[in-house]
Design a protein around this motif. Structure first.
Motif, PDB file in Angstrom:
ATOM      1  N   THR A   1       0.843  -1.206   0.000  1.00  0.00           N
ATOM      2  CA  THR A   1       0.000   0.000   0.000  1.00  0.00           C
ATOM      3  C   THR A   1       0.876   1.253   0.000  1.00  0.00           C
ATOM      4  O   THR A   1       2.004   1.225   0.498  1.00  0.00           O
ATOM      5  CB  THR A   1      -0.918   0.056   1.234  1.00  0.00           C
ATOM      6  N   PRO A   2       0.364   2.374  -0.526  1.00  0.00           N
ATOM      7  CA  PRO A   2       1.114   3.640  -0.444  1.00  0.00           C
ATOM      8  C   PRO A   2       1.144   4.147   0.997  1.00  0.00           C
ATOM      9  O   PRO A   2       0.252   3.841   1.788  1.00  0.00           O
ATOM     10  CB  PRO A   2       0.305   4.596  -1.338  1.00  0.00           C
ATOM     11  N   ASN A   3       2.152   4.925   1.305  1.00  0.00           N
ATOM     12  CA  ASN A   3       2.259   5.575   2.621  1.00  0.00           C
ATOM     13  C   ASN A   3       2.340   7.076   2.372  1.00  0.00           C
ATOM     14  O   ASN A   3       3.406   7.622   2.113  1.00  0.00           O
ATOM     15  CB  ASN A   3       3.503   5.074   3.356  1.00  0.00           C
ATOM     16  N   TYR A   4       1.186   7.756   2.466  1.00  0.00           N
ATOM     17  CA  TYR A   4       1.107   9.157   2.071  1.00  0.00           C
ATOM     18  C   TYR A   4       1.694  10.120   3.113  1.00  0.00           C
ATOM     19  O   TYR A   4       2.088  11.228   2.788  1.00  0.00           O
ATOM     20  CB  TYR A   4      -0.349   9.550   1.810  1.00  0.00           C
ATOM     21  N   HIS A   5       1.700   9.740   4.361  1.00  0.00           N
ATOM     22  CA  HIS A   5       2.248  10.543   5.466  1.00  0.00           C
ATOM     23  C   HIS A   5       1.384  11.743   5.846  1.00  0.00           C
ATOM     24  O   HIS A   5       1.697  12.440   6.796  1.00  0.00           O
ATOM     25  CB  HIS A   5       3.680  11.009   5.177  1.00  0.00           C
ATOM     26  N   ARG A   6       0.327  12.003   5.112  1.00  0.00           N
ATOM     27  CA  ARG A   6      -0.657  12.992   5.549  1.00  0.00           C
ATOM     28  C   ARG A   6      -1.899  12.843   4.687  1.00  0.00           C
ATOM     29  O   ARG A   6      -1.876  12.154   3.657  1.00  0.00           O
ATOM     30  CB  ARG A   6      -0.101  14.418   5.476  1.00  0.00           C
ATOM     31  N   LEU A   7      -2.986  13.469   5.097  1.00  0.00           N
ATOM     32  CA  LEU A   7      -4.234  13.361   4.357  1.00  0.00           C
ATOM     33  C   LEU A   7      -4.149  14.073   3.018  1.00  0.00           C
ATOM     34  O   LEU A   7      -3.416  15.051   2.863  1.00  0.00           O
ATOM     35  CB  LEU A   7      -5.380  13.979   5.174  1.00  0.00           C
ATOM     36  N   SER A   8      -4.905  13.572   2.056  1.00  0.00           N
ATOM     37  CA  SER A   8      -4.981  14.244   0.757  1.00  0.00           C
ATOM     38  C   SER A   8      -5.732  15.560   0.915  1.00  0.00           C
ATOM     39  O   SER A   8      -6.409  15.801   1.923  1.00  0.00           O
ATOM     40  CB  SER A   8      -5.715  13.362  -0.255  1.00  0.00           C
ATOM     41  N   GLN A   9      -5.642  16.436  -0.080  1.00  0.00           N
ATOM     42  CA  GLN A   9      -6.338  17.725  -0.040  1.00  0.00           C
ATOM     43  C   GLN A   9      -7.849  17.514   0.067  1.00  0.00           C
ATOM     44  O   GLN A   9      -8.531  18.207   0.825  1.00  0.00           O
ATOM     45  CB  GLN A   9      -6.014  18.539  -1.288  1.00  0.00           C
ATOM     46  N   ALA A  10      -8.369  16.533  -0.675  1.00  0.00           N
ATOM     47  CA  ALA A  10      -9.813  16.269  -0.630  1.00  0.00           C
ATOM     48  C   ALA A  10     -10.233  15.833   0.769  1.00  0.00           C
ATOM     49  O   ALA A  10     -11.271  16.258   1.282  1.00  0.00           O
ATOM     50  CB  ALA A  10     -10.171  15.190  -1.648  1.00  0.00           C
ATOM     51  N   GLU A  11      -9.413  14.990   1.407  1.00  0.00           N
ATOM     52  CA  GLU A  11      -9.742  14.527   2.754  1.00  0.00           C
ATOM     53  C   GLU A  11      -9.648  15.672   3.765  1.00  0.00           C
ATOM     54  O   GLU A  11     -10.472  15.780   4.676  1.00  0.00           O
ATOM     55  CB  GLU A  11      -8.804  13.380   3.151  1.00  0.00           C
TER      56      GLU A  11
END
Length: 261
Positions: free
Chosen positions: A214-224
């Motif tokens: 899975t990806p590890n984004y490290h923070r929420l997306s802009q939409a979230e």
């Protein structure tokens, strides 16, 4: 161990085939084309040109984050597609550590940085010595001011690597820090660094399979972030509305907590 590595975390895109630490072949593009269009054809072409069948690859590695949310999803999806038919093990590699491996031949501290927008960078710090890396902090999203304070306390020269290196260089230099840019050909993310990071994950027994990758984004997306902000604003509005329209006498519970007089 033959490793096929994918890097699509930022603007540049690359694929590498390695035998342990040795680079067999690498394809690199930084021309602005979308990774959904370039990544898989690059992988297929590279294996073809090396005369290596996918069956001969023992590990699929990918830069799993931080980075561009879209780029990470494309890379992880491609890695899953390559790994699933042969049930191959996968390595979910830190983008920042993978970049740092390209400077591991130096002696000193490496500051890996990617532009995270909103006055922040994705960052991790490492100490390089004798071709090895020692991690000095976890991957994180951090403000430039906070990063500058941390580097001041270190007091050591810093080698900047990553697509956020130029962004940081001027700011940190103006603050009097001893900052050095990695040379252009080593500054951007590369699939060889991903393969080298994957080798360390293999040695540490930290591999996964296609289903667990899975990806590890490290923070929420802009939409979230926007959704949470709207929900928070809505909750505050409802709470305020409830307080302002309560005209009746206080309840027994309210009187118990706040007795009259």
């Amino acid at each position: 161990m033959k490793i096929l590595a994918l890097e699509s975390s930022a603007t540049a895109c690359s694929v590498a085939l390695c035998e342990d630490e040795a680079l067999i072949a690498q394809s690199f593009q930084n021309n602005g084309l979308t990774h959904s269009r370039t990544l898989m054809p690059m992988a297929v072409s590279l294996l073809d040109n090396c005369g290596t069948a996918l069956d001969a690859v023992e590990l699929i590695a990918v830069a799993a984050g931080p980075g561009s949310f879209t780029g990470l999803r494309i890379g992880v999806a491609a890695a899953k597609g390559l790994a699933w038919p042969g049930n191959k093990p996968c390595a979910a590699c830190s983008t920042l550590e993978s970049m740092a491996w390209c400077l591991a031949h130096l002696d000193g501290e490496i500051c890996a940085v990617m532009d995270a927008r909103r006055n922040q960078v994705y960052n991790a710090r490492f100490r390089a010595a004798g071709g090895r890396l020692e991690r000095l902090c976890p991957d994180r999203a951090v403000g430039l001011d906070a990063l500058a304070d941390e580097l001041k306390k270190s007091g050591n020269p810093q080698f900047l690597v990553g697509d956020g290196a130029l962004l940081c260089y001027t700011t940190l230099k103006e603050l009097g820090l001893d900052i050095r840019l990695a040379p252009p050909h080593l500054r951007h993310q590369s699939a060889w660094g991903v393969a080298r990071c994957a080798l360390e994950l293999t040695r540490a027994g930290r591999l996964t399979d296609a289903a667990g990758l899975t990806p590890n984004y490290h923070r929420l997306s802009q939409a979230e972030r926007e959704r949470l902000e709207k929900e928070q604003h809505k909750g505050e509005s409802c709470h305020g509305h409830g307080k302002s329209t309560h005209f009746g006498p206080p309840s027994a519970a309210a009187q118990a907590v706040h007795p009259a007089g």
